[in-house]
Enzyme design. Structure first.
Site, PDB file in Angstrom:
ATOM      1  N   ARG B 191       0.837  -1.192   0.000  1.00 16.80           N
ATOM      2  CA  ARG B 191       0.000   0.000   0.000  1.00 16.80           C
ATOM      3  C   ARG B 191       0.877   1.249   0.000  1.00 16.80           C
ATOM      4  NH1 ARG B 191      -2.681  -0.112   6.006  1.00 16.80           N
ATOM      5  NH2 ARG B 191      -4.055   1.422   5.024  1.00 16.80           N
ATOM      6  N   GLY B 212       6.603  -2.098  -4.705  1.00 19.94           N
ATOM      7  CA  GLY B 212       6.706  -1.297  -3.488  1.00 19.94           C
ATOM      8  C   GLY B 212       5.618  -0.240  -3.365  1.00 19.94           C
ATOM      9  N   HIS B 213       5.591   0.411  -2.223  1.00 22.67           N
ATOM     10  CA  HIS B 213       4.581   1.424  -1.881  1.00 22.67           C
ATOM     11  C   HIS B 213       4.592   2.605  -2.850  1.00 22.67           C
ATOM     12  CE1 HIS B 213       7.470   4.404  -0.334  1.00 22.67           C
ATOM     13  NE2 HIS B 213       8.204   3.349  -0.034  1.00 22.67           N
ATOM     14  N   ASP B 214       3.410   3.069  -3.179  1.00 23.61           N
ATOM     15  CA  ASP B 214       3.214   4.309  -3.947  1.00 23.61           C
ATOM     16  C   ASP B 214       3.679   4.215  -5.400  1.00 23.61           C
ATOM     17  OD1 ASP B 214       2.166   6.139  -1.827  1.00 23.61           O
ATOM     18  OD2 ASP B 214       4.055   5.628  -0.880  1.00 23.61           O
ATOM     19  N   CYS B 232       7.673   4.057  -4.991  1.00 23.31           N
ATOM     20  CA  CYS B 232       7.709   5.347  -5.698  1.00 23.31           C
ATOM     21  C   CYS B 232       8.255   5.265  -7.118  1.00 23.31           C
ATOM     22  CB  CYS B 232       8.499   6.395  -4.906  1.00 23.31           C
ATOM     23  SG  CYS B 232       7.822   6.687  -3.273  1.00 23.31           S
TER      24      CYS B 232
END
Lengths: 299, 299, 299
Positions: B191, B212-214, B232
């Site tokens: 998330r 990974g996140h974002d 990211c």
């Protein structure tokens, strides 16, 4: 995938509502994609680039999107969208398979939260650790261990690209693990698209290893953690594969080969040789290259 | 993360018991970490090295550990430990979110042992295979497949180092999978820390892939088994990523790029190019380098 | 593995029905494989190549397949198949261990479908996410987080090769996670073969990481997603390991080292250094090598 009973090719043409040419008397025994095709099978092809391969394959019937001369004794089914028609046939014949409950030998140990699909067989003295997932059409012989949360027989990663979008070929194949195979935790071994993914007797697979669809692995093969073996790979007997090795689709690894850690195998590897690097080459050559580089920079 | 209702900045300053400077009339709409920040948001910064970035960001409010001049129209919250204060605000506002049960469309198939968190939406004709884990704040559109034992929406791997120890930034973001996305077995899609991790329409992800996140992934992207995409990252449309590729945090991959197997991407990749190697470069250049090395050692 | 009570060596010789030489008065306290052996332990050896190592080890008793002079004060057990005999002893003494139910602190959160083995301890404020698997003999201190579907304490990947086949050494060791350790989703941390796999206080591990049997990890170590750490590795404190790194069995990483992404570590790494490449070397050297290659090909 083999049918329960032989099918008259004219009834299949009727099912698909398509034109039939060549041998219209044939009895069809199954359906397979091009890598696994056998006599009696239907195969499909929808790009002129691959017409010849399909027409010259072992298949008895070719589902094709253009009228071409039929090879001697073979049948052609002419359909505007062979991929869709092939998926339609898979769904049709899978729905006709007997849906037997999993057959688990009484000496096998099945821990909590194990998922067992249809037409699954689990042999004597097997151990399925908690959270293991065993999909439809999986055969597991005796004394096999499946680690916690491992996934055996999930669908192949196999798509057809059309107008930039990807369409899934429905998997109807299976997995066959021979006796004394041991699979670690969090592994994935995909089912064949239409055929069978095999792991040979006594082979041992560490944690977090991925084995793609239709791959054939021999006896007493050792695969360390984190390897990613693509689909349609052929690995012989007594092969040793160290950690985090990757293999491209369709490569063949002969008996007794050793692949060193983190190698990326893109070509066939011959018997008893040691390979290393990305792309992988004979280890001695690769180590010489590394030494050359080291020495030149140190100068 | 967006609040349910706009918050008076003075009430937040009171909540944190901290000094407020600059624009004290502002209504705050949410809270975000620096990579995802939007107007109306609170962001935090606690190292002078990053002060300028935070002060010049889109954020309306900067939670900071030193009194500095406030940029025109913006608000500063002066707090001795902005990281702790930020985590405090996340916990406070997450606890105020409505905890709706998962909303699963009746045409979706949810197999046994699937975990569904809070505020989860599962669209039409989705298939969640056994053992799949869907964390809080996950939105899944129609015709999405999640493979067995895959983990969607687990917390970001995001820590602040302080006196050698690592402190977790509490994740309050989510995951959004667009329609026709297919995720294999044993994948992890984290998330967002405070924002949303997106996978675009029609993208297909093989087994044992980590996102990974974002991270933002476009439409019709193909990711083969064993890849590790950091947080990211921005991936455009029609990108093809072969097996075991790694990507460093924050890299941008333009539309139509191809990344060959086992590459390690550390820099942005431009449209339609083919990359290879660790660190990855244009594939042609990398293959030339390998040939040079091979030829020099064979001499 | 330590016994509940000290064992008279003559009773063990009787159990194995084998010849005993040297010190026959000894009391044995446990059983360990060669990497983890301590005074009071039984160790085994079955290849002349390793006789000296076993005889000179800390072990008080050596289970061996040939009569050799016994080192001063030590005991030899002469058995035709030491590996089988060792497995027999493990099974015998494991069956005598008290099978305590998992002891979960009331402040810990255990989500659905978590599997807890025997002799497991879960400390204060731990969080075990859904689908986590905690095997026998696992000790988890306070404030530890285990991500969804992660597998802690599964058996070691440790086989003896005999006539091309692989025989499993039965794992009887455990895992010990110190306080504030955080483990992501879909990780595997194998139990020690006969000893304990340790993760030190405050260490943080991202998703899809594998840690092999008997590996020792220090405090505040950071391991990014997709790493594969083999068995018997020693990692110091404050080490940072980026994504998809692999480490060969038995390597030692000193305090404060950094290993860059996708590196393959095959040798020890000294304090505070930065390593890169496969096989890994000092990062500066490796970057120079890459620059040399790039420049030579561009010419």
């Amino acid at each position: 995938m083999k049918f329960n009973t032989k099918q008259d090719i004219r009834s299949i043409a009727a099912l698909l509502d398509c034109k039939i040419t060549g041998n219209t008397e044939i009895l069809v025994t199954g359906i397979n994609e091009i890598h696994m095709v056998e006599p009696g099978d239907i195969v499909f092809v929808d790009h002129p680039k691959y017409y010849q391969k399909a027409l010259e394959s072992a298949a008895s019937v070719v589902l094709i999107n253009q009228e071409v001369p039929s090879p001697e004794g073979k049948t052609l089914l002419i359909h505007p969208t062979p991929f869709k028609a092939f998926n339609f046939l898979i769904e049709h014949f899978v729905s006709q398979l007997p849906n037997k409950e999993a057959k688990v030998h009484p000496t096998a140990t099945v821990y909590p939260n194990v998922f067992l699909g249809k037409n699954v067989t689990i042999g004597e003295h097997c151990i399925l650790h908690a959270g293991a997932y065993i999909a439809d059409e999986t055969t597991i012989e005796s004394h096999v261990i499946i680690g916690p949360n491992s996934v055996i027989g999930h669908d192949a990663f196999y798509y057809q690209k059309k107008d930039a979008a990807y369409n899934r070929l429905i998997s109807c194949g299976g997995v066959h693990l021979k006796k004394n195979v041991e699979i670690g935790a969090l592994c994935t071994i995909d089912r064949g698209v239409t055929g069978i993914t095999h792991i040979g007797e006594g082979s041992k697979i560490d944690n977090q290893v991925h084995i793609g669809h239709d791959t054939q692995i021999g006896t007493n093969v050792l695969i360390a953690a984190g390897c990613g073996i693509s689909g349609c790979v052929e690995i012989g007997n007594d092969v040793t594969i160290w950690g985090q090795v990757g293999m491209a689709s369709g490569v063949k690894i002969a008996d007794g080969a050793t692949i060193l850690g983190q190698s990326g195998v893109t070509k066939n590897i011959s018997e008893g040789t040691e390979y290393f690097g990305t792309p992988a080459g004979p280890a001695k050559q690769k180590f010489k290259e590394l030494a050359f580089l080291r020495n030149h920079v140190n100068l």
